[in-house]
Design a protein around this motif. Structure first.
Motif, PDB file in Angstrom:
ATOM      1  N   MET A 194       0.820  -1.211   0.000  1.00 16.55           N
ATOM      2  CA  MET A 194       0.000   0.000   0.000  1.00 16.55           C
ATOM      3  C   MET A 194       0.852   1.257   0.000  1.00 16.55           C
ATOM      4  N   ASP A 195       1.961   1.245   0.731  1.00 18.08           N
ATOM      5  CA  ASP A 195       2.766   2.448   0.790  1.00 18.08           C
ATOM      6  C   ASP A 195       3.451   2.709  -0.546  1.00 18.08           C
ATOM      7  N   VAL A 196       3.943   1.649  -1.185  1.00 16.43           N
ATOM      8  CA  VAL A 196       4.561   1.808  -2.504  1.00 16.43           C
ATOM      9  C   VAL A 196       3.517   2.314  -3.498  1.00 16.43           C
ATOM     10  N   LEU A 197       2.302   1.757  -3.422  1.00 19.73           N
ATOM     11  CA  LEU A 197       1.238   2.206  -4.319  1.00 19.73           C
ATOM     12  C   LEU A 197       0.948   3.677  -4.111  1.00 19.73           C
ATOM     13  N   ARG A 198       0.974   4.085  -2.844  1.00 18.03           N
ATOM     14  CA  ARG A 198       0.668   5.474  -2.547  1.00 18.03           C
ATOM     15  C   ARG A 198       1.614   6.407  -3.297  1.00 18.03           C
ATOM     16  N   THR A 199       2.904   6.036  -3.350  1.00 15.15           N
ATOM     17  CA  THR A 199       3.860   6.939  -3.971  1.00 15.15           C
ATOM     18  C   THR A 199       3.967   6.752  -5.479  1.00 15.15           C
ATOM     19  N   THR A 200       3.480   5.638  -6.009  1.00 15.32           N
ATOM     20  CA  THR A 200       3.697   5.400  -7.445  1.00 15.32           C
ATOM     21  C   THR A 200       2.435   5.386  -8.284  1.00 15.32           C
ATOM     22  N   LEU A 201       1.277   5.553  -7.659  1.00 19.31           N
ATOM     23  CA  LEU A 201       0.029   5.442  -8.410  1.00 19.31           C
ATOM     24  C   LEU A 201      -0.143   6.609  -9.373  1.00 19.31           C
TER      25      LEU A 201
END
Lengths: 493, 106, 230
Positions: A194-201
């Motif tokens: 979720m955290d990676v998605l937050r920064t790369t979405l």
């Protein structure tokens, strides 16, 4: 071992070990295993909350790998709050159940397997509140779903089996839809954390479709109107300790994931219109659930429809989140306080309803007059729980409404405040309907109590907790401020 | 049309069929089977979309997800069938629409 | 809820049609090549010495998913046990019957299946295989033996059955907690014993999974007069 740093791992592994041990321990020792586990988990949860208050949120890398290779557990303020709520309600329900399920019939209550099933459910809730990986959410949701459905049927009876079957099919629909959403999201982004998605979405049709499917599935599992069709039967026909856990904790689990996805992972406005749509559905839930509650003649059905209504409040944070960090802080703290106070009060209400049903021998509200004379502690508990539901000061429910109304007015969207006030009035209506019968002063012949202190006083304890929560609101605010949602929105604690 | 699209399209079709079945079919066992259709559909989609690696060879993450998903679906199906069977033995009803008359176990 | 014939037919059609359209559009919008996490996983697996990347993902990187997944399977077994109509379903004699064909098949196949199960677990680290696959074959062998009358579950007392069902999960939890004492986190296997620990867990898991599948079958058997096979 540095226990504080290991808390997230322990919070999942300990109840899981408890479940396994309770299964091999046999029916006689299983309750003892459950009680011991409950106390230990409560200690762990409180320790985590204190740790997060002190040092802020932290990530726990399971397997030592860290995202994106491995799975991370996220211990932030909001997670800690829900873990503590789960532990408090969990301990009280465990103690209540030792009285409620006492029987000589070996085949009753799932051949004595309630304790194992309950500990599995507790594990799954803890895991759900802590996980930071969208596929892991799927596995946790399944754990929750399977244990919840089974616990609904554990008392036997055609009605419970039918409600359990309907709940199971709704669960299956939600599970498959959620997994499809994850499949699309991973295909589009190549990430599950979720955290990676937050920064790369980034703006992307496939990712957006995937996220929309995930939200839709979670909305079904949280029983937001109009996807609430399975809840009243399931929560109404389950044994009372099970209903308490279902209404106060299980629906909050899938809601928590919606919170994370909508407010933390996705940038504002990623799914156009969805935030307002959720707010509208929430308002509909508040009205529809309350009206239906008014029409019920059986006590647990009334309480179950009350849950449908109260779930609606939780979704008002989404439209309000569009108006900047200050409004978001008020709104998020408001729904967190609401989740806590509703959790405590609803559990108390269901446990109280269970005790009333045992004492009276039936579940018809109209014929429960005179309870105040014969079981004053129990009636007082139910009344106190009602105070929080109605949002009367001073209570946790009032605090939550105050925060949400402030947020609505600060955002300029005053109509949500109208919904909130209307909800309070409707809740007063159905609670008064129940209490006016219970509080009639008439002598009544009651059956013997099934348990004594536990069944008479524990509901009161929970309801009292919900009321006293108003004193803990500053504490809740601090924990909310230590939540990723607010930190990533730029709110400094 | 690339290979992966064939599998994925098959998965989408299965999923849609399963959704229709789960919602429309009355018989409880048909509902359970439809849910399995949906599951198989999602697995096909996962495998299909995981086969787009430029170096050739499949992506192991969707494969692991499917393996886990299969176990979970087996668990759900087992529970579903147990409940359906228990309900049927208790009431003789094989759908959710008919109301059970008083009784059942207890 | 109104006429159950017409009203519900519309909703499912809309739902499945909508799904077809939206998901189809989403799938077609994807680029024809993408590698996701494949590269990181392959490099990571090479470093950890497990040749089969999927096993590495399942038991090493995302071992937490697998731990919860075992919990799901065990939970389902307990759930089905709680729903059983016959209280003695696990230890009642099931009178299986085998005609000449089934008997011969069983005598040949069952030992083979058990061997295959063991083989699947053993090669799981370098080729497709592992605990779930082996456990499924083992469970199937058990069901075959019971159905054809070669195995009578009555010998198993309740306590032994419960232990066999649980030992896999307990071993997994134990191995998961053990690294915490050395300062690592949950499931952080020490590098030297990684392969050995994974194999140890897999063997016990295979036993439990096989027992679970057999129990799911036995627990659903109804009690009939004379204790006959349903």
């Amino acid at each position: 071992m540095n226990v504080l740093a290991q808390l997230p791992g322990l919070l999942v592994a300990v109840p899981l070990a408890g479940a396994a041990i309770s299964f091999v321990a046999g029916r006689r020792r299983a309750p003892h295993v459950a009680i011991t586990t409950a106390f230990v988990v409560l200690g762990l949860a409180v320790a985590l909350a204190v740790h997060v208050l002190d040092g802020g949120p932290f990530r726990y890398h399971v397997g030592g790998w860290g995202a994106p290779l491995g799975i991370d557990l996220v211990a932030d303020g909001a997670a800690a709050l829900f873990l503590v709520l789960t532990a408090i309600v969990g301990l009280v329900v465990t103690l209540y159940a030792t009285a409620y399920f006492r029987t000589d019939d070996e085949t009753a209550y799932g051949h004595g397997l309630f304790w194992t099933l309950w500990l599995f459910m507790w594990t799954s809730l803890n895991a759900l509140f802590l996980t930071g990986d969208v596929f892991n959410v799927y596995v946790c949701l399944e754990l929750v779903g399977i244990s919840a459905v089974t616990l609904v049927t554990i008392g036997g009876g055609a009605e419970a089996l039918r409600a359990g079957a309907r709940y199971l099919f709704a669960s299956m629909l939600g599970a498959m839809t959620y997994l499809l959403g994850v499949a699309l999201l991973y295909a589009a982004t190549g990430q599950l954390d979720m955290d990676v998605l937050r920064t790369t979405l980034v703006a992307d049709t496939t990712a957006a479709t995937g996220l929309a499917l995930m939200i839709a599935a979670l909305v079904l599992k949280t029983a937001l109107v109009p996807a609430h069709f399975w809840l009243p039967a399931a929560h109404g026909s389950a044994p009372s300790p099970v209903s308490a856990v279902l209404s106060s904790l299980v629906v909050k689990g899938s809601y928590f994931v919606i919170l994370r996805l909508m407010l933390d992972v996705m940038p504002a406005g990623y799914l156009p219109g969805v935030d307002i749509f959720l707010g509208v559905l929430g308002s509909a839930a508040i009205v529809w659930g309350s009206v239906q509650a008014l029409l019920q003649t059986r006590i647990k059905q009334l309480v179950a429809y009350s849950t449908v209504a109260q779930i609606g409040y939780l979704f008002l944070v989404f439209p309000l989140a569009r108006h900047g960090a200050d409004v978001l802080t008020l709104a998020l703290t408001g729904v967190l306080v609401h989740a806590l106070s509703h959790g405590l009060a609803k559990a108390g209400l269901f446990l109280g309803a269970g005790s009333l049903m045992t004492r009276f021998g039936h579940d018809r509200i109209a014929d429960m007059g005179g309870a105040v004379r014969s079981t004053p502690a129990l009636t007082f508990g139910v009344a106190l729980a009602g105070v929080t539901m109605m949002g009367l000061p001073p209570s946790g429910g009032f605090g939550a409404k105050w925060l949400l109304v402030s947020a609505a007015l600060a955002s300029g969207e005053w109509w949500w405040a109208v919904v909130l006030v209307t909800g309070g009035l409707l809740a007063a209506a159905y609670m008064f309907r129940l209490l006016s019968v219970l509080l009639t002063d008439a002598p009544t012949e009651l059956h013997a109590s099934k348990g004594d202190v536990r069944t008479e006083w524990l509901p009161l304890a929970l309801a009292l907790g919900a009321v006293l929560l108003v004193l803990a609101i500053p504490l809740v605010s601090n924990l909310a401020a230590a939540s990723n949602v607010l930190i990533h929105a730029g709110v400094t604690p | 049309m690339s290979t992966y699209l064939v599998y994925t399209a098959g998965g989408v079709l299965l999923y849609a069929l399963g959704t229709y079945g789960l919602l429309a079919r009355r018989h409880l066992i048909h509902k359970v089977i439809s849910a399995n259709f949906m599951g198989s559909g999602v697995f096909l989609i996962l495998i299909g979309l995981g086969n787009r690696s430029p170096e050739g060879g499949p992506d192991p993450v969707p494969q692991a997800m499917v393996l886990t998903g299969i176990v979970v679906t087996v668990a759900l199906t087992a529970l579903g069938l147990a409940i359906v069977k228990r309900y049927y033995t208790a009431t003789g009803i094989d759908n959710l629409d008919d109301e059970p008359s008083a009784g059942g176990d207890r | 809820m109104g006429d159950p014939r017409h009203f519900p037919a519309l909703l499912p059609l809309l739902a499945s049609g909508g799904v077809l359209a939206f998901v189809g559009r989403a799938v077609l919008a994807l680029p024809p090549t993408a590698s996701g996490l494949a590269v990181e996983m392959r490099d990571g697996a090479k470093a950890s010495g497990i040749k089969n990347v999927v096993t590495a993902v399942l038991l090493d990187f995302r071992g937490y998913d697998t731990l919860l997944e075992i919990a799901v399977l065990m939970l389902a077994t307990v759930a089905v046990l709680s729903l059983r109509e016959d209280p003695a379903a696990l230890s009642r004699r099931i009178a299986g019957r085998a005609g000449p064909v089934l008997g011969a098949l069983t005598r040949t196949l069952a030992p083979l299946m058990i061997l295959v199960a063991g083989h699947l677990v053993w090669v799981g680290s370098s080729e497709p295989g592992g605990a779930f696959q082996g456990g499924a074959v083992l469970g199937a062998a058990g069901i075959l033996l019971v159905l054809s009358g070669y195995a009578q579950p009555a010998w198993a007392g309740q306590r032994i059955v419960r232990w066999v069902l649980t030992v896999g999960l307990l071993a997994f939890i134990g191995v998961a907690l053990y690294p915490m004492f050395g300062g690592g986190s949950l499931l952080q296997y020490p590098a030297e014993s990684r392969k050995g620990l994974i194999l140890f867990i897999e063997i016990l898991l295979t036993l439990s999974i096989g027992a679970s599948i057999l129990s799911l079958f036995l627990a659903s058997a109804s009690a009939t007069a004379g204790g006959e096979r349903p």
